[in-house]
Scaffold this active site. Structure first.
Site, PDB file in Angstrom:
ATOM      1  N   PHE A  34       0.820  -1.277  -0.255  1.00  0.00           N
ATOM      2  CA  PHE A  34      -0.113  -0.028  -0.034  1.00  0.00           C
ATOM      3  C   PHE A  34       1.037   1.575   0.037  1.00  0.00           C
ATOM      4  O   PHE A  34       0.762   1.736  -0.944  1.00  0.00           O
ATOM      5  CB  PHE A  34      -1.308   0.254   1.242  1.00  0.00           C
ATOM      6  N   ASP A  52      10.141  -5.844  -4.617  1.00  0.00           N
ATOM      7  CA  ASP A  52       9.343  -6.898  -3.918  1.00  0.00           C
ATOM      8  C   ASP A  52       8.865  -8.126  -4.280  1.00  0.00           C
ATOM      9  O   ASP A  52       9.609  -9.357  -5.471  1.00  0.00           O
ATOM     10  CB  ASP A  52       7.936  -6.495  -4.255  1.00  0.00           C
ATOM     11  N   ASP A  60      13.525 -11.504  -2.708  1.00  0.00           N
ATOM     12  CA  ASP A  60      13.150 -11.380  -1.368  1.00  0.00           C
ATOM     13  C   ASP A  60      14.641 -10.314  -1.130  1.00  0.00           C
ATOM     14  O   ASP A  60      16.073 -10.664  -1.565  1.00  0.00           O
ATOM     15  CB  ASP A  60      13.660 -12.852  -1.074  1.00  0.00           C
ATOM     16  N   ILE A  61      14.113 -10.370   0.464  1.00  0.00           N
ATOM     17  CA  ILE A  61      14.998  -8.720   1.194  1.00  0.00           C
ATOM     18  C   ILE A  61      16.632  -9.559   1.522  1.00  0.00           C
ATOM     19  O   ILE A  61      16.835  -9.699   2.044  1.00  0.00           O
ATOM     20  CB  ILE A  61      15.406  -8.132   2.027  1.00  0.00           C
ATOM     21  N   ALA A  74       9.847  -2.235   2.585  1.00  0.00           N
ATOM     22  CA  ALA A  74      10.022  -4.246   2.791  1.00  0.00           C
ATOM     23  C   ALA A  74       9.832  -4.725   4.234  1.00  0.00           C
ATOM     24  O   ALA A  74      10.265  -4.199   5.243  1.00  0.00           O
ATOM     25  CB  ALA A  74      10.725  -4.853   1.893  1.00  0.00           C
ATOM     26  N   SER A 100       8.342   2.301  12.348  1.00  0.00           N
ATOM     27  CA  SER A 100       7.120   2.301  12.854  1.00  0.00           C
ATOM     28  C   SER A 100       7.098   3.343  13.715  1.00  0.00           C
ATOM     29  O   SER A 100       7.656   3.112  14.946  1.00  0.00           O
ATOM     30  CB  SER A 100       6.672   1.310  13.393  1.00  0.00           C
ATOM     31  N   TYR A 114       7.269  -7.399  17.440  1.00  0.00           N
ATOM     32  CA  TYR A 114       7.295  -6.438  16.880  1.00  0.00           C
ATOM     33  C   TYR A 114       8.311  -4.707  16.696  1.00  0.00           C
ATOM     34  O   TYR A 114       8.896  -4.528  15.955  1.00  0.00           O
ATOM     35  CB  TYR A 114       6.360  -5.816  15.968  1.00  0.00           C
ATOM     36  N   LYS A 135      11.976  -3.540  15.425  1.00  0.00           N
ATOM     37  CA  LYS A 135      11.521  -2.138  13.990  1.00  0.00           C
ATOM     38  C   LYS A 135      13.177  -1.195  15.104  1.00  0.00           C
ATOM     39  O   LYS A 135      14.335  -1.252  14.289  1.00  0.00           O
ATOM     40  CB  LYS A 135      11.255  -1.862  14.332  1.00  0.00           C
TER      41      LYS A 135
END
Length: 158
Positions: free
Chosen positions: A13, A33, A50-51, A71, A114, A125, A129
């Site tokens: 998005f 991606d 793929d990263i 990503a 984030s 998460y 980050k």
């Protein structure tokens, strides 16, 4: 000559909207991606990869001036249920991208982080980050890899 940019995670998005804005501003945009973007424009290039695969990241980043890293795993519940994948994509994947940026002398990496990086609410998460942000900061201290960290609040859309 157009500046070449790479939008990693450009099928998502936020990444797809960023790619469109960059294209509108006359940048030469490549999207990297795991799946083809359903929003891909004719003037944008698409690279499937793929990263966690350093070789494919190196190939995609070569010759780019700016890299936008959007990503990784972004769903808090999914990240907390799959901690190994969270580290694989959010930490190792980010490190692969940084290593390639260093190798290819990219001018700047822009990282989508984030607001949870300043919180205890996101659990694993948050940890992934914060780790990614710290690695980015250390790449600057050690290798002078310039960066910008964007801390997004909840993003949603269709």
């Amino acid at each position: 000559m157009k500046k070449k940019v790479l939008v990693i995670g450009g099928s998502g998005f936020l990444g797809s909207h960023l790619a469109d804005i960059l294209s509108d501003h006359k940048y030469e945009v490549t999207i990297f991606d795991k799946k083809k973007s359903q929003y891909l424009r004719k003037n944008q290039k698409m690279v499937i990869g793929d990263i966690t695969d350093l070789k494919s990241i190196n190939k995609a980043i070569k010759g780019k001036k700016f890299v936008y890293h959007f990503a990784g795993m972004a769903d808090i519940k999914e990240t907390n249920m799959r901690p190994v994948d969270a580290v694989k994509y959010n930490v190792l994947g980010t490190t692969n991208i940084l290593e390639s940026c260093k190798k290819n002398k990219v001018n700047k990496i822009i990282f989508a982080s984030s607001i949870y990086a300043n919180s205890t609410l996101g659990n694993l998460y948050t940890t992934s980050k914060v780790a990614a942000e710290n690695i980015i900061k250390n790449y600057f201290l050690l290798y002078k890899t310039k960066y910008t960290i964007l801390r997004f609040a909840t993003a949603y859309g269709t």
